[in-house]
Design an enzyme around this catalytic site. Structure first.
Site, PDB file in Angstrom:
ATOM      1  CB  CYS A  85       8.151   6.650 -13.899  1.00 29.12           C
ATOM      2  SG  CYS A  85       8.959   8.144 -13.304  1.00 29.12           S
ATOM      3  CG  HIS A 120       8.118  13.484 -12.941  1.00 30.26           C
ATOM      4  ND1 HIS A 120       8.409  12.687 -11.860  1.00 30.26           N
ATOM      5  CD2 HIS A 120       8.085  12.652 -14.011  1.00 30.26           C
ATOM      6  CE1 HIS A 120       8.545  11.423 -12.260  1.00 30.26           C
ATOM      7  NE2 HIS A 120       8.346  11.381 -13.567  1.00 30.26           N
ATOM      8  CG  HIS A 122       4.692  10.539 -16.695  1.00 28.35           C
ATOM      9  ND1 HIS A 122       4.379   9.261 -16.299  1.00 28.35           N
ATOM     10  CD2 HIS A 122       5.954  10.778 -16.234  1.00 28.35           C
ATOM     11  CE1 HIS A 122       5.411   8.754 -15.611  1.00 28.35           C
ATOM     12  NE2 HIS A 122       6.377   9.656 -15.571  1.00 28.35           N
ATOM     13  CD  GLU A 123       8.283  13.481 -18.044  1.00 32.61           C
ATOM     14  OE1 GLU A 123       8.966  13.873 -17.085  1.00 32.61           O
ATOM     15  OE2 GLU A 123       8.205  12.278 -18.386  1.00 32.61           O
TER      16      GLU A 123
HETATM   17 NI    NI Z   1       8.328   9.721 -14.824  1.00 33.10          NI
END
Ligand code: NI
Length: 188
Positions: free
Chosen positions: A100, A146, A142-143
């Site tokens: 990341c 976030h 993954h995003e």
């Molecule tokens: Ni990330």
């Protein structure tokens, strides 16, 4: 314009982002800046909280990954995702080593399901519902974490996380070598 990427420890990375609409100020410029920032940092995904904005926006560009023969499916995967959410995940969990831009120099195996059904809007606010799988699903998962205020290190086991503790503290303080512009929450 290249924006500084927020490092681990900044509270903005722990906040769920707000949905946005067409009236969000200077959105076209923000998206262009996020692509530029991501490319400069050699990332394949960047979410708005990582540049300090708590909104449900992320960009992805898999093309750096498509250069070898390993992931040719990523060649045309360059996209903007607005107000995305995962409707369902399918298949048997698989391990992949994630990193990341907000947590430089750390990579850990993370288990996730291989296929996602995603609802999102593109940069023109056209609504989509689409299936993604493999590495593209992985980037999206993954995003999406976030914009929900989560990080991939939340998904590794407690022992691994304990072992990373001092390195994570160093990242928050800016004691890490990075080739791109960052903002460290505890830098003196
Ligand atoms: Ni990330």
């Amino acid at each position: 314009m290249i924006l500084p990427i927020v490092a681990y420890g900044d509270p903005v990375l722990r906040k769920a982002g707000a949905a946005i609409d067409k009236n969000y100020p200077a959105l076209v410029k923000l998206i262009a800046d996020m692509f530029e920032t991501m490319e400069k940092a050699k990332g394949i995904g960047l979410a708005a909280p990582q540049i300090g904005k708590s909104i449900r926006l992320f960009v992805a560009d898999g093309s750096p990954f498509a250069e070898g023969d390993e992931h040719p499916e990523l060649k045309d995967f360059k996209k903007v995702f607005i107000n995305a959410h995962i409707v369902e995940e399918q298949g048997e969990e698989w391990n992949y080593s994630e990193g990341c831009l907000s947590i430089p120099k750390i990579r850990e195996e993370v288990k996730r399901k291989p296929t996602v059904r995603l609802k999102y809007m593109d940069e023109n606010f056209a609504a989509h519902e689409e299936l993604f799988s493999g590495i593209t699903a992985r980037i999206i998962q993954h995003e999406c974490d976030h914009i929900d205020g989560k990080l991939f290190i939340d998904r590794i086991n407690t022992l691994r996380r304990t072992l990373l503790k001092s390195r994570l503290a160093d990242i928050s303080k800016g004691n890490v070598d990075v080739e791109y512009k960052m903002k460290f929450p505890l830098k003196k």
